[in-house]
Design a protein around this motif. Structure first.
Motif, PDB file in Angstrom:
ATOM      1  N   ALA A  46      -5.963   9.008  -1.075  1.00  0.00           N
ATOM      2  CA  ALA A  46      -6.033   9.024   0.336  1.00  0.00           C
ATOM      3  C   ALA A  46      -6.420  10.781   0.759  1.00  0.00           C
ATOM      4  CB  ALA A  46      -4.858   9.291   1.118  1.00  0.00           C
ATOM      5  N   LYS A  47      -6.574  11.779   0.142  1.00  0.00           N
ATOM      6  CA  LYS A  47      -6.859  12.925   0.270  1.00  0.00           C
ATOM      7  C   LYS A  47      -8.562  13.246   0.190  1.00  0.00           C
ATOM      8  CE  LYS A  47      -4.936  16.179  -2.598  1.00  0.00           C
ATOM      9  NZ  LYS A  47      -4.698  17.263  -4.239  1.00  0.00           N
ATOM     10  N   GLU A  73     -23.255  -4.396 -11.956  1.00  0.00           N
ATOM     11  CA  GLU A  73     -22.587  -5.089 -13.217  1.00  0.00           C
ATOM     12  C   GLU A  73     -21.269  -4.490 -13.942  1.00  0.00           C
ATOM     13  OE1 GLU A  73     -24.694  -7.886 -12.935  1.00  0.00           O
ATOM     14  OE2 GLU A  73     -26.448  -6.945 -12.601  1.00  0.00           O
ATOM     15  N   LYS A  74     -20.417  -3.866 -13.720  1.00  0.00           N
ATOM     16  CA  LYS A  74     -19.023  -3.791 -13.281  1.00  0.00           C
ATOM     17  C   LYS A  74     -18.148  -4.554 -13.220  1.00  0.00           C
ATOM     18  CE  LYS A  74     -19.683   1.415 -12.634  1.00  0.00           C
ATOM     19  NZ  LYS A  74     -19.294   2.186 -11.856  1.00  0.00           N
ATOM     20  N   THR A  75     -17.124  -4.387 -14.751  1.00  0.00           N
ATOM     21  CA  THR A  75     -15.841  -5.891 -14.294  1.00  0.00           C
ATOM     22  C   THR A  75     -14.888  -5.173 -14.092  1.00  0.00           C
ATOM     23  OG1 THR A  75     -15.942  -5.323 -16.742  1.00  0.00           O
ATOM     24  CG2 THR A  75     -17.148  -7.048 -17.008  1.00  0.00           C
ATOM     25  N   ALA A  76     -14.413  -3.824 -13.721  1.00  0.00           N
ATOM     26  CA  ALA A  76     -13.895  -2.814 -12.557  1.00  0.00           C
ATOM     27  C   ALA A  76     -13.953  -2.210 -11.960  1.00  0.00           C
ATOM     28  CB  ALA A  76     -12.290  -2.895 -13.515  1.00  0.00           C
ATOM     29  N   VAL A  77     -13.273  -1.993 -10.822  1.00  0.00           N
ATOM     30  CA  VAL A  77     -13.855  -0.756  -9.447  1.00  0.00           C
ATOM     31  C   VAL A  77     -13.501   0.246 -10.390  1.00  0.00           C
ATOM     32  CG1 VAL A  77     -14.660  -0.290  -7.212  1.00  0.00           C
ATOM     33  CG2 VAL A  77     -13.763  -2.937  -8.460  1.00  0.00           C
ATOM     34  N   ASP A  78     -13.819   1.415 -10.143  1.00  0.00           N
ATOM     35  CA  ASP A  78     -13.439   2.225 -11.179  1.00  0.00           C
ATOM     36  C   ASP A  78     -13.538   3.702  -9.282  1.00  0.00           C
ATOM     37  OD1 ASP A  78     -16.504   3.540 -10.957  1.00  0.00           O
ATOM     38  OD2 ASP A  78     -16.339   3.084 -12.835  1.00  0.00           O
ATOM     39  N   LYS A  79     -13.389   4.688 -10.217  1.00  0.00           N
ATOM     40  CA  LYS A  79     -12.977   6.119  -8.896  1.00  0.00           C
ATOM     41  C   LYS A  79     -14.677   6.385  -8.660  1.00  0.00           C
ATOM     42  CE  LYS A  79     -11.944  10.343  -9.533  1.00  0.00           C
ATOM     43  NZ  LYS A  79     -11.276  11.953  -9.824  1.00  0.00           N
ATOM     44  N   GLN A  80     -15.960   6.500  -9.644  1.00  0.00           N
ATOM     45  CA  GLN A  80     -17.611   6.497  -8.631  1.00  0.00           C
ATOM     46  C   GLN A  80     -17.579   5.967  -7.573  1.00  0.00           C
ATOM     47  OE1 GLN A  80     -18.450   9.501  -9.544  1.00  0.00           O
ATOM     48  NE2 GLN A  80     -19.634   9.131  -7.687  1.00  0.00           N
ATOM     49  N   ASN A 127      -6.633   3.159 -13.979  1.00  0.00           N
ATOM     50  CA  ASN A 127      -5.633   4.563 -13.755  1.00  0.00           C
ATOM     51  C   ASN A 127      -6.016   5.137 -12.201  1.00  0.00           C
ATOM     52  OD1 ASN A 127      -7.871   4.851 -14.627  1.00  0.00           O
ATOM     53  ND2 ASN A 127      -7.870   6.453 -15.959  1.00  0.00           N
ATOM     54  N   LEU A 128      -6.331   3.926 -11.218  1.00  0.00           N
ATOM     55  CA  LEU A 128      -6.776   4.763  -9.902  1.00  0.00           C
ATOM     56  C   LEU A 128      -6.077   5.593  -9.357  1.00  0.00           C
ATOM     57  CD1 LEU A 128      -8.840   2.314  -8.505  1.00  0.00           C
ATOM     58  CD2 LEU A 128     -10.001   3.952  -8.478  1.00  0.00           C
ATOM     59  N   ASP A 129      -6.409   6.484  -8.810  1.00  0.00           N
ATOM     60  CA  ASP A 129      -5.231   7.523  -8.288  1.00  0.00           C
ATOM     61  C   ASP A 129      -5.828   6.603  -6.520  1.00  0.00           C
ATOM     62  OD1 ASP A 129      -3.988   9.453  -7.604  1.00  0.00           O
ATOM     63  OD2 ASP A 129      -5.098  11.366  -8.670  1.00  0.00           O
ATOM     64  N   THR A 130      -4.503   6.619  -6.042  1.00  0.00           N
ATOM     65  CA  THR A 130      -4.641   6.162  -4.740  1.00  0.00           C
ATOM     66  C   THR A 130      -4.424   7.815  -4.116  1.00  0.00           C
ATOM     67  OG1 THR A 130      -2.525   5.582  -4.714  1.00  0.00           O
ATOM     68  CG2 THR A 130      -4.018   3.822  -4.795  1.00  0.00           C
ATOM     69  N   ARG A 149      -2.316   7.084   4.665  1.00  0.00           N
ATOM     70  CA  ARG A 149      -3.456   6.744   3.868  1.00  0.00           C
ATOM     71  C   ARG A 149      -3.559   5.730   3.053  1.00  0.00           C
ATOM     72  NH1 ARG A 149      -5.680  10.885   6.311  1.00  0.00           N
ATOM     73  NH2 ARG A 149      -5.810  12.157   4.460  1.00  0.00           N
ATOM     74  N   LYS A 150      -2.476   6.665   1.847  1.00  0.00           N
ATOM     75  CA  LYS A 150      -2.021   5.677   0.677  1.00  0.00           C
ATOM     76  C   LYS A 150      -1.738   5.150   0.393  1.00  0.00           C
ATOM     77  CE  LYS A 150       1.053   7.208  -3.040  1.00  0.00           C
ATOM     78  NZ  LYS A 150       0.631   7.431  -3.969  1.00  0.00           N
ATOM     79  N   GLU A 151      -0.494   3.963   1.822  1.00  0.00           N
ATOM     80  CA  GLU A 151      -0.382   3.380   1.269  1.00  0.00           C
ATOM     81  C   GLU A 151      -1.516   2.267   2.479  1.00  0.00           C
ATOM     82  OE1 GLU A 151       3.255   2.404   4.234  1.00  0.00           O
ATOM     83  OE2 GLU A 151       3.977   5.565   3.411  1.00  0.00           O
ATOM     84  N   ILE A 152      -1.927   2.729   3.028  1.00  0.00           N
ATOM     85  CA  ILE A 152      -3.158   1.393   3.397  1.00  0.00           C
ATOM     86  C   ILE A 152      -4.159   1.455   1.699  1.00  0.00           C
ATOM     87  CG2 ILE A 152      -5.176   1.235   5.094  1.00  0.00           C
ATOM     88  CD1 ILE A 152      -4.120   2.678   7.268  1.00  0.00           C
ATOM     89  N   PHE A 153      -4.391   2.908   1.459  1.00  0.00           N
ATOM     90  CA  PHE A 153      -5.437   1.977   0.272  1.00  0.00           C
ATOM     91  C   PHE A 153      -4.361   1.679  -0.501  1.00  0.00           C
ATOM     92  CE2 PHE A 153      -8.527   5.425   0.281  1.00  0.00           C
ATOM     93  CZ  PHE A 153      -9.302   4.830   0.530  1.00  0.00           C
ATOM     94  N   GLU A 154      -3.188   0.639  -1.072  1.00  0.00           N
ATOM     95  CA  GLU A 154      -2.196   0.285  -2.001  1.00  0.00           C
ATOM     96  C   GLU A 154      -2.989  -1.542  -1.134  1.00  0.00           C
ATOM     97  OE1 GLU A 154       1.043   2.413  -1.614  1.00  0.00           O
ATOM     98  OE2 GLU A 154       0.031   4.269  -4.001  1.00  0.00           O
ATOM     99  N   VAL A 155      -2.474  -1.731  -0.513  1.00  0.00           N
ATOM    100  CA  VAL A 155      -2.946  -3.231   0.431  1.00  0.00           C
ATOM    101  C   VAL A 155      -3.900  -3.287   0.384  1.00  0.00           C
ATOM    102  CG1 VAL A 155      -2.776  -4.079   2.558  1.00  0.00           C
ATOM    103  CG2 VAL A 155      -0.881  -2.718   2.485  1.00  0.00           C
ATOM    104  N   HIS A 156      -5.026  -2.715   0.419  1.00  0.00           N
ATOM    105  CA  HIS A 156      -6.381  -3.540   0.132  1.00  0.00           C
ATOM    106  C   HIS A 156      -7.293  -2.755  -1.138  1.00  0.00           C
ATOM    107  CE1 HIS A 156      -6.963  -3.757   4.314  1.00  0.00           C
ATOM    108  NE2 HIS A 156      -6.006  -3.055   5.098  1.00  0.00           N
ATOM    109  N   LEU A 157      -6.531  -2.387  -1.925  1.00  0.00           N
ATOM    110  CA  LEU A 157      -6.683  -2.734  -3.122  1.00  0.00           C
ATOM    111  C   LEU A 157      -5.951  -3.572  -4.234  1.00  0.00           C
ATOM    112  CD1 LEU A 157      -6.187   1.250  -4.078  1.00  0.00           C
ATOM    113  CD2 LEU A 157      -8.642   0.212  -4.768  1.00  0.00           C
ATOM    114  N   ALA A 158      -4.702  -3.821  -3.967  1.00  0.00           N
ATOM    115  CA  ALA A 158      -3.805  -5.101  -4.374  1.00  0.00           C
ATOM    116  C   ALA A 158      -4.800  -6.098  -4.761  1.00  0.00           C
ATOM    117  CB  ALA A 158      -3.009  -5.397  -3.673  1.00  0.00           C
ATOM    118  N   PRO A 159      -6.337  -6.513  -4.281  1.00  0.00           N
ATOM    119  CA  PRO A 159      -6.098  -7.952  -3.906  1.00  0.00           C
ATOM    120  C   PRO A 159      -7.995  -7.605  -5.154  1.00  0.00           C
ATOM    121  CG  PRO A 159      -7.130  -7.517  -1.892  1.00  0.00           C
ATOM    122  CD  PRO A 159      -5.339  -6.253  -2.248  1.00  0.00           C
ATOM    123  N   LEU A 160      -8.543  -6.014  -5.422  1.00  0.00           N
ATOM    124  CA  LEU A 160      -9.166  -5.912  -6.556  1.00  0.00           C
ATOM    125  C   LEU A 160      -9.335  -5.659  -7.700  1.00  0.00           C
ATOM    126  CD1 LEU A 160     -10.715  -2.906  -4.554  1.00  0.00           C
ATOM    127  CD2 LEU A 160     -11.276  -5.824  -3.682  1.00  0.00           C
TER     128      LEU A 160
END
Ligand code: ATP
Length: 270
Positions: free
Chosen positions: A216-217, A242-249, A209-212, A193-204
């Protein structure tokens, strides 16, 4: 003009790099890439190239993605269709559509044919399917078996089919020289799941400091498709705020939303 039953794609860009996790499945299917890239190497020694393999696993786990990656890796055309289309859209012409499909693929060989939801057409014959179109379905299935038996081992067309219900399939499909290989594509474990997140986070556009590991957990039981969905939802939620970057929340809110959707879906099924 004729309604389009199958989709034909050449120059596919999808490769194994786009498929996260699934190491075992990728390793097994690599053999098919080799056959398609260099069929003579195998047939010269008298070997017979397999005609088909079944990709078995739950919805959204990357079966279609993996089949497409085989075509991308081998640089061969990808003919795809869904088993449910046969049965629903083309009453009376399923068998001739199958013939058409194989004819086109053979002309472009080496090539991949991908049949999604093969269970829609490949359920055991002679059993009631409650839809009233049994004869049609059986004719289509019989034609599929005929085509797979008919094309010589040197036709260099390999048929990949996907199902999440291998148990309901007609045993004739699994006989030698047809779909005689099964490749299991399971739900991802935490590392995958961590690896899949990494693939789909790449274009965002996301905070640094996003903790993949954390993401995954938070997503046990999620498929690759669910994770792709989470990433997209998170981006939309952040944009709405209106955020400029996607965050943990935003990811946590997206996970909640997807979990809500999954719970509803399960209620309808059971
Ligand atoms: P279904 O049985 O519902 O047809 P499937 O197993 O064929 O599902 P796909 O259509 O391949 O699943 O997956 C849907 C989407 O989910 C993919 O296009 C991709 O974005 C994402 N996805 C699924 N699995 C993975 C994976 N292992 N790595 C990266 N992305 C994935």
């Amino acid at each position: 003009s004729k309604a389009r039953l199958f989709d034909e794609k050449t120059d596919i860009k999808t490769t194994f790099k786009d498929v996260a996790g699934l190491e075992g499945a990728k390793e097994e299917i690599q053999e098919i890439v080799e056959f398609l890239k260099n069929p003579e190497k195998y047939t010269n020694l008298g070997g017979k190239i397999p005609k088909g393999a079944l990709l078995v696993g739950p919805p959204g786990t990357g079966k279609t993605l993996l089949a497409k990656a085989v075509a991308g890796e081998a640089k061969v055309p990808f003919f795809s269709l869904s088993g449910s289309d046969f049965v629903e859209m083309f009453v009376g012409v399923g068998a001739s559509r199958v013939r058409d499909l194989f004819k086109q693929a053979k002309e472009k060989a080496p090539a991949i044919i991908f049949i999604d939801e093969i269970d829609a057409v490949g359920r055991a014959r002679g059993k009631n399917n409650f839809s009233g179109s049994n004869d049609e379905r059986e004719n289509t299935l019989n034609q599929l078996l005929t085509e797979m038996d008919g094309f010589g081992t040197n036709s260099h067309v390999i048929v990949l089919a996907a199902t999440n219900r291998a148990d309901v399939l007609d045993k004739a499909l699994m006989r030698a020289g047809r779909f005689d290989r099964q490749i299991f594509v399971d739900l991802p474990d935490i590392r995958e799941r961590k690896e899949i997140f990494e693939v789909h986070l790449a274009p965002l556009k996301k905070v640094e400091n996003l903790d993949t590991d954390f993401l995954a957990k938070q997503t046990p039981g999620f498929s690759g498709a669910d994770i792709a969905n989470v990433c997209n939802e998170a981006a939309l939620i952040a944009a709405r705020k209106e955020k400029t970057a996607v965050d943990k929340q935003d990811f946590l809110d997206a996970v909640d939303r997807i979990v809500g959707g999954l719970e509803k879906k399960n209620k309808i099924v059971t």
